[in-house]
Design a protein around this motif. Structure first.
Motif, PDB file in Angstrom:
ATOM      1  N   PRO A 146      29.906  31.724  26.496  1.00 15.61           N
ATOM      2  CA  PRO A 146      31.368  31.582  26.537  1.00 15.61           C
ATOM      3  C   PRO A 146      32.059  32.404  25.460  1.00 15.61           C
ATOM      4  CG  PRO A 146      30.301  29.438  26.734  1.00 15.61           C
ATOM      5  CD  PRO A 146      29.237  30.413  26.348  1.00 15.61           C
ATOM      6  N   GLU A 147      31.405  32.513  24.300  1.00 16.69           N
ATOM      7  CA  GLU A 147      32.022  33.236  23.189  1.00 16.69           C
ATOM      8  C   GLU A 147      32.199  34.722  23.486  1.00 16.69           C
ATOM      9  OE1 GLU A 147      27.546  33.248  22.588  1.00 16.69           O
ATOM     10  OE2 GLU A 147      29.093  31.820  23.236  1.00 16.69           O
ATOM     11  N   ASN A 148      31.466  35.237  24.459  1.00 18.36           N
ATOM     12  CA  ASN A 148      31.575  36.655  24.819  1.00 18.36           C
ATOM     13  C   ASN A 148      32.403  36.880  26.079  1.00 18.36           C
ATOM     14  OD1 ASN A 148      30.008  37.512  22.635  1.00 18.36           O
ATOM     15  ND2 ASN A 148      28.092  37.217  23.762  1.00 18.36           N
ATOM     16  N   GLY A 149      32.976  35.793  26.633  1.00 19.57           N
ATOM     17  CA  GLY A 149      33.863  35.971  27.781  1.00 19.57           C
ATOM     18  C   GLY A 149      33.153  36.251  29.084  1.00 19.57           C
ATOM     19  N   ASP A 150      31.986  35.639  29.314  1.00 15.94           N
ATOM     20  CA  ASP A 150      31.325  35.777  30.615  1.00 15.94           C
ATOM     21  C   ASP A 150      32.245  35.290  31.730  1.00 15.94           C
ATOM     22  OD1 ASP A 150      29.100  36.608  29.261  1.00 15.94           O
ATOM     23  OD2 ASP A 150      27.881  34.830  29.685  1.00 15.94           O
ATOM     24  N   PHE A 151      32.067  35.818  32.921  1.00 15.63           N
ATOM     25  CA  PHE A 151      32.746  35.266  34.094  1.00 15.63           C
ATOM     26  C   PHE A 151      31.811  35.300  35.296  1.00 15.63           C
ATOM     27  CE2 PHE A 151      33.962  39.793  34.172  1.00 15.63           C
ATOM     28  CZ  PHE A 151      33.694  40.150  35.487  1.00 15.63           C
ATOM     29  N   LEU A 152      32.097  34.451  36.265  1.00 15.37           N
ATOM     30  CA  LEU A 152      31.264  34.296  37.454  1.00 15.37           C
ATOM     31  C   LEU A 152      32.115  34.496  38.698  1.00 15.37           C
ATOM     32  CD1 LEU A 152      28.503  33.273  38.737  1.00 15.37           C
ATOM     33  CD2 LEU A 152      29.565  30.995  38.733  1.00 15.37           C
ATOM     34  N   VAL A 153      31.602  35.265  39.643  1.00 15.59           N
ATOM     35  CA  VAL A 153      32.242  35.407  40.949  1.00 15.59           C
ATOM     36  C   VAL A 153      31.319  34.803  41.990  1.00 15.59           C
ATOM     37  CG1 VAL A 153      33.157  36.989  42.688  1.00 15.59           C
ATOM     38  CG2 VAL A 153      33.427  37.525  40.255  1.00 15.59           C
ATOM     39  N   ILE A 154      31.836  33.846  42.754  1.00 14.87           N
ATOM     40  CA  ILE A 154      31.096  33.311  43.893  1.00 14.87           C
ATOM     41  C   ILE A 154      31.949  33.538  45.137  1.00 14.87           C
ATOM     42  CG2 ILE A 154      29.845  31.615  42.501  1.00 14.87           C
ATOM     43  CD1 ILE A 154      31.693  29.443  43.571  1.00 14.87           C
ATOM     44  N   ALA A 155      31.297  33.923  46.224  1.00 13.81           N
ATOM     45  CA  ALA A 155      32.064  34.247  47.433  1.00 13.81           C
ATOM     46  C   ALA A 155      31.168  34.168  48.654  1.00 13.81           C
ATOM     47  CB  ALA A 155      32.672  35.652  47.334  1.00 13.81           C
ATOM     48  N   THR A 156      31.792  33.881  49.783  1.00 13.06           N
ATOM     49  CA  THR A 156      31.083  33.945  51.055  1.00 13.06           C
ATOM     50  C   THR A 156      30.797  35.395  51.408  1.00 13.06           C
ATOM     51  OG1 THR A 156      33.235  33.828  52.172  1.00 13.06           O
ATOM     52  CG2 THR A 156      32.017  31.763  51.897  1.00 13.06           C
ATOM     53  N   ASP A 157      29.929  35.609  52.393  1.00 21.36           N
ATOM     54  CA  ASP A 157      29.406  36.956  52.618  1.00 21.36           C
ATOM     55  C   ASP A 157      30.455  37.961  53.079  1.00 21.36           C
ATOM     56  OD1 ASP A 157      29.675  35.820  55.159  1.00 21.36           O
ATOM     57  OD2 ASP A 157      27.985  36.938  55.975  1.00 21.36           O
ATOM     58  N   GLY A 158      31.633  37.478  53.523  1.00 23.45           N
ATOM     59  CA  GLY A 158      32.669  38.408  53.937  1.00 23.45           C
ATOM     60  C   GLY A 158      33.076  39.364  52.838  1.00 23.45           C
ATOM     61  N   LEU A 159      33.054  38.919  51.569  1.00 24.37           N
ATOM     62  CA  LEU A 159      33.409  39.807  50.456  1.00 24.37           C
ATOM     63  C   LEU A 159      32.337  40.848  50.225  1.00 24.37           C
ATOM     64  CD1 LEU A 159      35.487  40.291  48.107  1.00 24.37           C
ATOM     65  CD2 LEU A 159      33.867  39.035  46.661  1.00 24.37           C
ATOM     66  N   TRP A 160      31.074  40.416  50.294  1.00 26.13           N
ATOM     67  CA  TRP A 160      29.970  41.323  49.962  1.00 26.13           C
ATOM     68  C   TRP A 160      29.701  42.320  51.085  1.00 26.13           C
ATOM     69  CZ3 TRP A 160      29.777  40.331  45.085  1.00 26.13           C
ATOM     70  CH2 TRP A 160      30.029  39.035  44.636  1.00 26.13           C
ATOM     71  N   GLU A 161      30.294  42.105  52.254  1.00 27.37           N
ATOM     72  CA  GLU A 161      30.228  43.103  53.318  1.00 27.37           C
ATOM     73  C   GLU A 161      31.149  44.286  53.038  1.00 27.37           C
ATOM     74  OE1 GLU A 161      31.323  41.064  56.853  1.00 27.37           O
ATOM     75  OE2 GLU A 161      29.350  40.144  57.160  1.00 27.37           O
ATOM     76  N   MET A 162      32.070  44.113  52.058  1.00 28.39           N
ATOM     77  CA  MET A 162      33.072  45.133  51.787  1.00 28.39           C
ATOM     78  C   MET A 162      32.987  45.727  50.380  1.00 28.39           C
ATOM     79  SD  MET A 162      36.396  43.581  53.789  1.00 28.39           S
ATOM     80  CE  MET A 162      36.376  41.924  53.128  1.00 28.39           C
TER      81      MET A 162
END
Length: 540
Positions: A372-388
């Motif tokens: 957290p101290e380094n500002g990590d972030f997480l992206v979770i998404a259904t496969d429609g995003l990863w198709e693009m």
């Protein structure tokens, strides 16, 4: 995206649509044929006297783009071949569509998460995706500890339904509760002041998944057969007959461990700042489909002597994900499927069905230490995003969005939240995406870019213009700076839109060591949310 450009004109609703009806679509060049279908009246039109509007002509396997002169209504279905003409929405309308379902929350709990954004964009009608988020306050396990020593379990889930929306809706209603209950039992079993082993925690999450799927697929059948009620069958068997992938992230603020449980082909990717100042993209899940060699090997081991257990990258030649909730036709015996179909309704079992179950809801789990101290972030998404978009593009786009938000805060004065943001994420003025390149491990061009005929290396593809990070990702997935493409893709109606894009559900979770404020509420971040007719309550 490739659109054939056609210049057409409408004199009036009657004459224009008469010309449209006169088009028979038999020419090999549909664009020229369509143009000829309208040319009988073009010599009487003064384009300068009427407004010119852009349209999409939707065919069975092709899109045409053109212009229409006049004020008459444009939406029209032809009488013979299913072609349809629609006015293309403008960029302002496109932004309204993109932001219609966006949500954003500020997490003031001082437990390692500062904010999360989410958005959905339907392609199916109704949307088959769903999502759920919950935060559970966990008392300290140390004797004599106070409430101030409590920690949080934070859950974010995205659920990609298929063959209907009912399974993903069931997951939204119950999956996090099933998993949290299993985790609670596991932690209690460890004893006061003790913590379960990592394997025990993973097993608890898996048990939450599989127990819920057993309720959906098998306990529902028992209830239906006992009752003999078609009304009850319609209610209980819907989530079993449709299906859904599920990706659930579980963050324990005490240990700073993030577990990602994946059933199917939704995806989680972690963004982390490298020493160079750029971001790295680390996938925390693997797509579980018939195209995954490890899944293919697992399936063939479980079903020896069945060469078509995976056919053309699909389970028994039909279902793409090898792990999913519901999809009971791949889990019920032939006897059960036939009995239900004869007494109530259901699908005819596949002729390849021999040794079910072929599909499991048991997830594959990864564990990652968050910084957290380094500002990590997480992206979770259904496969429609990863198709693009690739993993690297997604993380780079969020990185660029962070830079823009920090720059905006510097120019307009800083609130406490903005100061925290600037301290966590810093700033950069580089034009390209601030992402470390993957080198030999670089991903393939996403399938939608191949379909649309767009080069992933095209300059100036991306843009930053949204306050919500998830909406920002969806806009750039659809075309980014190419507003014509974004507007065209958002104009397409269901079910035709499904040929060019899937349902989209995207969440972006920002980690950080901000202090607890007030009562530690989770409050709406109104500047990054769609306008609402009623106030939004704090979410906890």
């Amino acid at each position: 995206m490739y659109f054939r450009r056609v210049s057409v004109a409408l004199v009036s609703g009657l004459v224009g649509y008469g010309a449209w009806y006169g088009y028979n679509g038999t020419s090999a060049d549909h664009g020229q044929a369509l143009s000829r279908g309208f040319t009988t009246t073009t010599n009487t039109i003064d384009p300068a006297a009427e407004p010119t509007r852009h349209v999409l002509v939707i065919g069975a396997d092709q899109l045409h783009k053109g212009t229409v002169v006049g004020n008459e209504p444009i939406s029209k279905m032809t009488h013979h071949d299913g072609r349809r003409v629609l006015e293309i929405i403008n960029p302002e309308q496109a932004t309204e569509v993109l932001r219609k379902s966006e949500e954003s929350y500020l997490v003031n709990r001082g437990q390692g998460v500062v904010r999360y954004d989410l958005v959905q964009l339907p392609s199916n009608n109704p949307i088959e995706d769903d999502h759920d988020e919950k935060i559970v306050q966990v008392p300290s396990r140390d004797e004599g500890a106070s409430n101030a020593d409590s920690s949080d379990w934070m859950f974010w889930g995205v659920f990609d339904g298929h063959a209907g929306w009912t399974t993903s809706a069931k997951l939204r209603q119950t999956l996090i509760s099933f998993v949290a209950n299993q985790l609670n039992e596991t932690y209690k079993a460890a004893g006061p002041g003790m913590f379960p082993a990592a394997e025990a925690i993973d097993n608890a999450i898996k048990a939450g998944f599989t127990k819920l799927d057993d309720e959906i697929v098998h306990q529902s059948v028992e209830k239906v057969l006992r009752s003999g009620s078609k009304t009850l069958a319609a209610e209980l068997l819907q989530p079993a007959l449709s299906g859904s992938c599920a990706l659930l992230s579980f963050y324990d603020s005490r240990s700073k461990l993030l577990r990602v449980a994946c059933t199917g082909d939704s995806r989680a990717v972690l963004g982390r700042r490298s020493e160079s100042g750029k971001w790295t993209a680390t996938p925390l899940s693997v797509d579980q489909t018939g195209s995954n060699p490890d899944e293919v090997a697992r399936m063939r081991k479980l079903h020896p002597g069945e060469p078509e257990v995976i056919k053309a990258g699909r389970v028994l030649g039909g279902l793409e994900p090898t792990r999913a909730f519901g999809d009971a036709s791949y889990k019920w015996s032939r006897e059960v499927s036939t009995r239900l179909r004869n007494a109530f309704f259901g699908r005819t079992p596949s002729p390849r069905l021999k040794t079910p179950p072929y599909v499991t809801a048991e997830p594959v789990i990864t564990t990652t230490k968050i910084e957290p101290e380094n500002g990590d972030f997480l992206v979770i998404a259904t496969d429609g995003l990863w198709e693009m978009l690739t993993n690297e593009e997604v993380i780079g786009l969020v990185g660029k969005w962070i830079e823009t938000q920090e720059a905006s805060s510097s120019n307009s004065g800083s609130s406490n939240m903005e100061s925290t943001w600037s301290r966590l994420f810093g700033s950069s003025k580089k034009a390209q995406l601030p992402i470390e390149q993957g080198g030999e491990n670089a991903e393939k061009t996403p399938i939608r870019l191949q379909q649309w005929g767009i080069s992933p290396d095209a300059p100036g593809r991306f843009v930053v213009k949204d306050k919500n990070a998830a909406t920002h990702l969806v806009r750039n997935a659809l075309g980014g700076r190419n507003e014509e493409q974004v507007c065209s893709l958002l104009t397409l109606p269901a079910p035709f839109s499904r040929r060019y894009r899937d349902d989209l559900t995207v969440e972006v979770i920002f980690f950080g060591n901000s202090a607890k404020t007030g009562d530690g509420d989770v409050v709406p971040n109104v500047e990054a949310m769609a306008p609402l007719s009623q106030p939004v309550k704090a979410k906890l």
